[in-house]
Design an enzyme around this catalytic site. Structure first.
Site, short mmCIF file in Angstrom:
data_model
loop_
_atom_site.label_atom_id
_atom_site.label_comp_id
_atom_site.label_asym_id
_atom_site.label_seq_id
_atom_site.Cartn_x
_atom_site.Cartn_y
_atom_site.Cartn_z
N ALA A 123 -1.05 7.31 -6.03
CA ALA A 123 -1.12 7.69 -7.44
C ALA A 123 0.30 7.75 -7.96
O ALA A 123 1.25 7.86 -7.20
CB ALA A 123 -1.82 9.04 -7.58
N GLY A 152 -3.15 7.62 -2.61
CA GLY A 152 -4.22 7.00 -3.39
C GLY A 152 -4.38 5.51 -3.07
O GLY A 152 -5.47 4.96 -3.26
N GLU A 204 -6.55 5.46 -0.11
CA GLU A 204 -7.89 5.86 -0.56
C GLU A 204 -8.57 4.72 -1.34
O GLU A 204 -9.78 4.52 -1.24
CB GLU A 204 -7.78 7.11 -1.43
CG GLU A 204 -7.32 8.30 -0.60
CD GLU A 204 -6.96 9.52 -1.43
OE1 GLU A 204 -6.28 9.35 -2.46
OE2 GLU A 204 -7.37 10.63 -1.06
N GLU A 223 0.58 12.80 1.00
CA GLU A 223 0.53 13.81 -0.05
C GLU A 223 1.15 15.14 0.38
O GLU A 223 1.71 15.88 -0.43
CB GLU A 223 -0.92 14.06 -0.49
CG GLU A 223 -1.53 12.93 -1.32
CD GLU A 223 -2.22 11.86 -0.47
OE1 GLU A 223 -2.00 11.81 0.75
OE2 GLU A 223 -3.00 11.08 -1.06
C1 HXC Z 1 5.52 6.59 -8.68
C2 HXC Z 1 6.59 5.29 -7.13
C3 HXC Z 1 5.61 5.59 -6.16
C4 HXC Z 1 4.53 6.44 -6.55
C5 HXC Z 1 7.06 4.29 -5.25
N1 HXC Z 1 7.46 4.48 -6.52
N2 HXC Z 1 5.94 4.96 -5.02
N3 HXC Z 1 6.54 5.79 -8.37
N4 HXC Z 1 4.54 6.91 -7.82
N5 HXC Z 1 3.55 6.76 -5.74
C6 HXC Z 1 8.65 3.92 -7.18
C7 HXC Z 1 9.93 4.59 -6.70
O1 HXC Z 1 10.15 5.81 -7.40
C8 HXC Z 1 10.95 3.55 -7.05
O2 HXC Z 1 11.22 3.62 -8.43
C9 HXC Z 1 10.20 2.24 -6.77
O3 HXC Z 1 8.81 2.56 -6.83
C10 HXC Z 1 10.51 1.67 -5.40
O4 HXC Z 1 10.27 2.68 -4.44
P1 HXC Z 1 11.37 3.15 -3.36
O5 HXC Z 1 10.99 4.51 -2.93
O6 HXC Z 1 12.75 2.96 -3.89
O7 HXC Z 1 11.10 2.07 -2.21
P2 HXC Z 1 11.33 2.24 -0.64
O8 HXC Z 1 12.64 2.96 -0.39
O9 HXC Z 1 11.14 0.89 -0.06
O10 HXC Z 1 10.18 3.23 -0.11
C11 HXC Z 1 8.83 2.83 -0.20
C12 HXC Z 1 7.92 4.04 0.00
C13 HXC Z 1 8.29 5.15 -1.02
C14 HXC Z 1 8.04 4.59 1.44
C15 HXC Z 1 6.47 3.56 -0.20
O11 HXC Z 1 8.34 4.57 -2.32
C16 HXC Z 1 7.32 6.29 -1.07
O12 HXC Z 1 7.34 7.17 -0.21
N6 HXC Z 1 6.50 6.36 -2.12
C17 HXC Z 1 5.58 7.47 -2.36
C18 HXC Z 1 4.39 7.40 -1.45
C19 HXC Z 1 3.49 8.60 -1.71
O13 HXC Z 1 3.89 9.76 -1.54
N7 HXC Z 1 2.24 8.35 -2.11
C20 HXC Z 1 1.26 9.40 -2.37
C21 HXC Z 1 1.26 9.73 -3.81
S1 HXC Z 1 0.19 11.10 -4.18
P3 HXC Z 1 12.69 3.40 -9.04
O14 HXC Z 1 12.49 3.66 -10.50
O15 HXC Z 1 13.59 4.37 -8.34
O16 HXC Z 1 12.99 1.96 -8.71
C22 HXC Z 1 -1.33 10.43 -4.29
C23 HXC Z 1 -2.44 11.36 -4.64
C24 HXC Z 1 -3.73 10.63 -4.67
O17 HXC Z 1 -1.52 9.28 -4.12
C25 HXC Z 1 -4.80 11.32 -5.46
C26 HXC Z 1 -5.95 10.37 -5.67
C27 HXC Z 1 -7.09 10.88 -6.45
#
Ligand code: HXC
Length: 279
Positions: free
Chosen positions: A66, A109, A112, A132
């Site tokens: 998400a 997400g 999921e 998460e």
């Molecule tokens: C918003 C995101 C994002 C996310 C990545 N980006 N994931 N923005 N929401 N979930 C953005 C980063 O901020 C960054 O923006 C760009 O995408 C590239 O990501 P980087 O982090 O610079 O890339 P990298 O270093 O290669 O790392 C990749 C990664 C990391 C390991 C996947 O991005 C990461 O940990 N992302 C979050 C994963 C996460 O926590 N997902 C769960 C979300 S909560 P900029 O602007 O800096 O270029 C969820 C709840 C679900 O999903 C509920 C469902 C109902």
């Protein structure tokens, strides 16, 4: 239809390919993206020329979850009142089969989303995870429910509690996915399209009936805790998948009332380590 966050095409006359198209954000699933995805799936479900669908992302990311930046400042009142992310589950009401072709990150997400599809094919580069916990929240779209059903309690707990990403090989061994395709860019999409083509050549009615009955069984076979009740009806010991998903979503909503959710998500947006205060 013209979409901003997805691209649709017909690689085969009766196969719809939907590609998530927010590459710079690693296909983070913002609300408008999910609206478009649901729209495209609903349209295809009503279109007799579509027999099966393939959902994919990019080489680097199926979807990184998400959209954390969209979520981070939300309050409990917002997410509860607006039933935040409840519309994600709309795609589970689609009658036609959806194959997820996963390369790269399928996190939170994104994992999921793959689990809401009917078949998952993975490239050797795929990484699945429920990170998460690192944001001070929990999965909200089935990560604690469908995942546990598929891989069992211990593995689901490990993923959900540590946030560790698992490899395509682990996901395969754990029974989360249908299989890993050969190496090469785009191979997973090619194989998924070929599988969708096979399905699209069957009777659409029989295909939909088959999907319906498999899913009906999954709804009741919750964590394997089922027993034969009176007159041979299956009854769930504890709860059903439907109830489990609702419970998960509400607890997910509840965490937006904590400081740790604000800190965890702000830390991600600010590219720093979260400093949780357990409050
Ligand atoms: C918003 C995101 C994002 C996310 C990545 N980006 N994931 N923005 N929401 N979930 C953005 C980063 O901020 C960054 O923006 C760009 O995408 C590239 O990501 P980087 O982090 O610079 O890339 P990298 O270093 O290669 O790392 C990749 C990664 C990391 C390991 C996947 O991005 C990461 O940990 N992302 C979050 C994963 C996460 O926590 N997902 C769960 C979300 S909560 P900029 O602007 O800096 O270029 C969820 C709840 C679900 O999903 C509920 C469902 C109902």
């Amino acid at each position: 239809a013209n979409y901003e966050y997805i691209v649709t095409s017909r690689p085969e006359p009766n196969v719809l390919l939907i590609q998530l198209n927010r590459p710079k954000a690693l296909n983070a699933l913002c609300s408008p993206l999910f609206k478009e995805l649901n729209q495209a799936l609903r349209d295809a479900d009503r279109d007799d020329s579509v027999g099966a669908m393939v959902l994919t992302g990019s080489e680097k990311a199926f979807a990184a979850g998400a959209d954390i930046k969209e979520m981070k400042d939300k309050q409990f009142a917002d997410v509860y009142k607006n039933r935040f992310l409840e519309d994600w589950a709309d795609m589970t009401k689609i009658s036609k089969p959806i194959i997820a072709a996963v390369s790269g990150y399928a996190l939170g997400g994104g994992c999921e989303l793959a689990l809401m599809c009917d078949i998952i094919l993975a490239s050797p580069t795929a990484k699945f995870g429920q990170p998460e916990i690192n944001l001070g929240v929990i999965p909200g779209g089935g990560g604690s429910q469908r995942l546990a059903q598929l891989v069992g309690k211990s593995r689901a707990m490990e993923m959900v509690l540590t946030g560790r990403m698992i490899t395509a090989q682990e996901a395969d061994k754990w029974g989360m996915i249908s299989g890993i395709v050969g190496e090469g860019e785009g191979q997973v999409v090619k194989d998924a399209i070929a599988m969708a083509k096979v399905i699209s050549e069957k009777s659409q009615i029989a295909v939909q009936a088959a999907k319906e009955v498999v899913n009906e069984g999954m709804l009741h076979d919750y964590l394997g805790r089922k027993d034969v009740g009176v007159k041979g009806y299956f009854i769930a010991y504890e709860t059903t998948l439907t109830e489990g998903l609702k419970y998960e979503r509400r607890i997910f909503h509840g965490l937006f009332a904590t400081n740790d959710q604000k800190e965890g998500m702000s830390a991600f947006a600010e590219k720093r380590k979260a400093n949780f205060t357990h409050s």
